[in-house]
Design a protein around this motif. Structure first.
Motif, PDB file in Angstrom:
ATOM      1  N   HIS A 193      47.868  51.165  29.111  1.00  0.00           N
ATOM      2  CA  HIS A 193      47.627  52.843  29.156  1.00  0.00           C
ATOM      3  C   HIS A 193      49.342  53.328  29.974  1.00  0.00           C
ATOM      4  CE1 HIS A 193      46.586  56.467  31.613  1.00  0.00           C
ATOM      5  NE2 HIS A 193      46.424  56.780  30.545  1.00  0.00           N
ATOM      6  N   THR A 194      49.705  54.220  29.162  1.00  0.00           N
ATOM      7  CA  THR A 194      51.156  54.592  29.403  1.00  0.00           C
ATOM      8  C   THR A 194      52.289  53.472  29.456  1.00  0.00           C
ATOM      9  OG1 THR A 194      51.214  54.167  31.985  1.00  0.00           O
ATOM     10  CG2 THR A 194      50.172  56.357  31.277  1.00  0.00           C
ATOM     11  N   MET A 215      44.636  33.435  40.733  1.00  0.00           N
ATOM     12  CA  MET A 215      45.844  34.113  40.513  1.00  0.00           C
ATOM     13  C   MET A 215      46.859  33.346  39.593  1.00  0.00           C
ATOM     14  SD  MET A 215      46.842  36.184  43.751  1.00  0.00           S
ATOM     15  CE  MET A 215      46.720  35.182  45.148  1.00  0.00           C
ATOM     16  N   ARG A 233      35.867  28.317  55.826  1.00  0.00           N
ATOM     17  CA  ARG A 233      35.174  29.012  54.543  1.00  0.00           C
ATOM     18  C   ARG A 233      36.439  29.804  53.981  1.00  0.00           C
ATOM     19  NH1 ARG A 233      29.737  32.186  54.972  1.00  0.00           N
ATOM     20  NH2 ARG A 233      30.450  32.892  56.984  1.00  0.00           N
ATOM     21  N   GLN A 234      37.071  30.544  54.898  1.00  0.00           N
ATOM     22  CA  GLN A 234      38.141  31.330  54.486  1.00  0.00           C
ATOM     23  C   GLN A 234      39.115  30.629  53.637  1.00  0.00           C
ATOM     24  OE1 GLN A 234      39.292  34.514  57.219  1.00  0.00           O
ATOM     25  NE2 GLN A 234      41.288  33.924  56.560  1.00  0.00           N
ATOM     26  N   TRP A 235      39.467  29.581  54.268  1.00  0.00           N
ATOM     27  CA  TRP A 235      40.582  28.725  53.650  1.00  0.00           C
ATOM     28  C   TRP A 235      40.004  28.203  52.160  1.00  0.00           C
ATOM     29  CZ3 TRP A 235      40.970  25.790  58.663  1.00  0.00           C
ATOM     30  CH2 TRP A 235      42.273  26.371  59.635  1.00  0.00           C
ATOM     31  N   GLY A 257      40.967  31.845  45.359  1.00  0.00           N
ATOM     32  CA  GLY A 257      41.668  32.723  44.950  1.00  0.00           C
ATOM     33  C   GLY A 257      42.863  32.469  44.391  1.00  0.00           C
ATOM     34  N   TRP A 258      43.808  31.389  44.986  1.00  0.00           N
ATOM     35  CA  TRP A 258      44.904  31.137  44.394  1.00  0.00           C
ATOM     36  C   TRP A 258      44.664  30.483  42.944  1.00  0.00           C
ATOM     37  CZ3 TRP A 258      47.034  27.740  48.989  1.00  0.00           C
ATOM     38  CH2 TRP A 258      47.344  28.557  50.267  1.00  0.00           C
ATOM     39  N   ILE A 295      37.839  29.795  50.254  1.00  0.00           N
ATOM     40  CA  ILE A 295      37.819  30.895  49.260  1.00  0.00           C
ATOM     41  C   ILE A 295      39.228  31.351  48.966  1.00  0.00           C
ATOM     42  CG2 ILE A 295      37.608  33.707  49.467  1.00  0.00           C
ATOM     43  CD1 ILE A 295      35.131  33.115  51.299  1.00  0.00           C
ATOM     44  N   GLN A 296      40.339  31.221  50.020  1.00  0.00           N
ATOM     45  CA  GLN A 296      41.700  31.308  49.399  1.00  0.00           C
ATOM     46  C   GLN A 296      42.024  30.416  48.424  1.00  0.00           C
ATOM     47  OE1 GLN A 296      43.820  31.132  53.249  1.00  0.00           O
ATOM     48  NE2 GLN A 296      43.293  33.201  53.561  1.00  0.00           N
ATOM     49  N   ARG A 297      41.702  29.052  48.710  1.00  0.00           N
ATOM     50  CA  ARG A 297      41.991  27.960  47.428  1.00  0.00           C
ATOM     51  C   ARG A 297      41.596  28.754  46.257  1.00  0.00           C
ATOM     52  NH1 ARG A 297      44.425  27.202  51.431  1.00  0.00           N
ATOM     53  NH2 ARG A 297      45.068  25.407  52.451  1.00  0.00           N
TER      54      ARG A 297
END
Lengths: 149, 166
Positions: B68-69, B30, B18-20, B26-27, B22-24
């Motif tokens: 901002h700034t 990004m 599941r984590q893998w 996420g990639w 989600i990571q895909r």
């Protein structure tokens, strides 16, 4: 107020980004990984402090970061089910000399990485001397050698 | 604690999978973020640079997305027909001047008249009936939506909105 919000936002964003990147990303395998870590720190620093270089600001940012860290560990104690999400879990890479291909591919670990860890940590020469290799939550590979004899 | 062979390890393969996944995802997110940044969604890029008004009268070249700034740049191009006298009055909405900090204005205004809802910069022009441009460098002091407007010589007015990222 600004300092606390800044620190909290950066803390959470970094947590998410590094969890998405996977445990291997910050394990400092090569020199370049180390340099990358430094650059990331440098890039974060500006956003953390803004234009305020006062001691007050620095203390507020540090206190916020530390308290968030303590807070998260307390939450994990209370809800152990959250720990895997926040800190990942260890993963078997080698079982009795056999590489577990899927686990290795998905974690972006090559045979060379495994042998590297086996050499540096245990002075092993070959894959078949490894009993277990585990990718730890920190991104390090730990090696358990087969008992000789 | 789970035990595999001789080793005690809290491994959880379904969770890893599941984590893998989600990571895909996420990639992918990004990667999209980087593409969006290259296009200028987070400031300075083709999607960010834009022009309000028109070249016949007054055109304002500005950045839709600022930070901002960070530093921004805005150019007010006045067509020759709009600058008949040897003075050009540039009326700036006070709301915009409150939201940003002016770093520099070029050319230097000869006069500044403070008002209620708007302030006026007066520029002296060498030769009238020539196109005239003012460049303002500024840094956003506020986050979120910033709106502004310029009026040249009580004539055409150009308004615009910007988004200031934290």
């Amino acid at each position: 107020m600004d300092a606390v919000l800044r620190a909290a936002v950066i803390y959470l964003l970094l947590l998410v980004i590094f969890r998405i990147a996977g445990k291997r990303s910050l394990a400092q395998i090569t020199t370049f990984d180390f340099v990358l870590l430094l650059i990331i720190g440098e890039a974060t620093q500006q956003a953390l402090l803004g234009n305020d270089f006062s001691i007050t600001n620095a203390i507020l940012v540090i206190v916020t970061l530390i308290m968030l860290d303590i807070g998260f560990s307390m939450v994990q104690e209370r809800f152990p089910n959250l720990t895997p999400w926040l800190e990942d879990m260890p993963l078997l890479l080698v079982e009795n000399g056999n590489m577990l291909k899927k686990a290795m591919d998905q974690s972006r670990i090559s045979e060379a990485d495994l042998l590297h860890a086996a050499r540096t940590l245990q002075g092993l020469e070959r894959m078949d001397q490894i009993k277990f290799a585990v990718l730890e939550r920190t991104g390090e590979i730990s090696i358990i050698p087969k008992e000789s004899g | 604690m789970e035990r595999i062979g001789d080793i005690e390890i809290n491994q959880d393969l379904p969770f890893q999978t599941r984590q893998w996944n989600i990571q895909r995802v996420g990639w992918a997110i990004m990667t999209l973020l980087i593409v969006a940044a290259l296009l200028g969604v987070f400031g300075s890029g083709p999607l960010s640079s834009t022009t309000a008004g028109d070249n016949e009268t007054v055109a304002v070249h500005y950045e839709r997305f600022i930070r901002h700034t960070g530093e921004g740049d805005i150019t007010i191009a006045v067509a020759a027909s709009q600058a008949p006298a040897d003075e050009v009055e540039l009326r700036v909405e006070a709301s915009w001047l409150d939201a940003v900090q002016i770093l520099s204005i070029s050319p230097e205004p000869a006069e500044f008249l403070a008002g209620d809802d708007s302030h006026v910069y007066v520029f002296t022009v060498d030769e009238p009936e020539r196109p005239f441009a003012v460049n303002i460098r500024y840094t956003p002091r506020e986050m979120g939506r910033i709106s502004g407007g310029f009026t040249v010589n009580d004539g055409p007015s150009v308004s615009f909105t910007q988004w200031s990222y934290p």
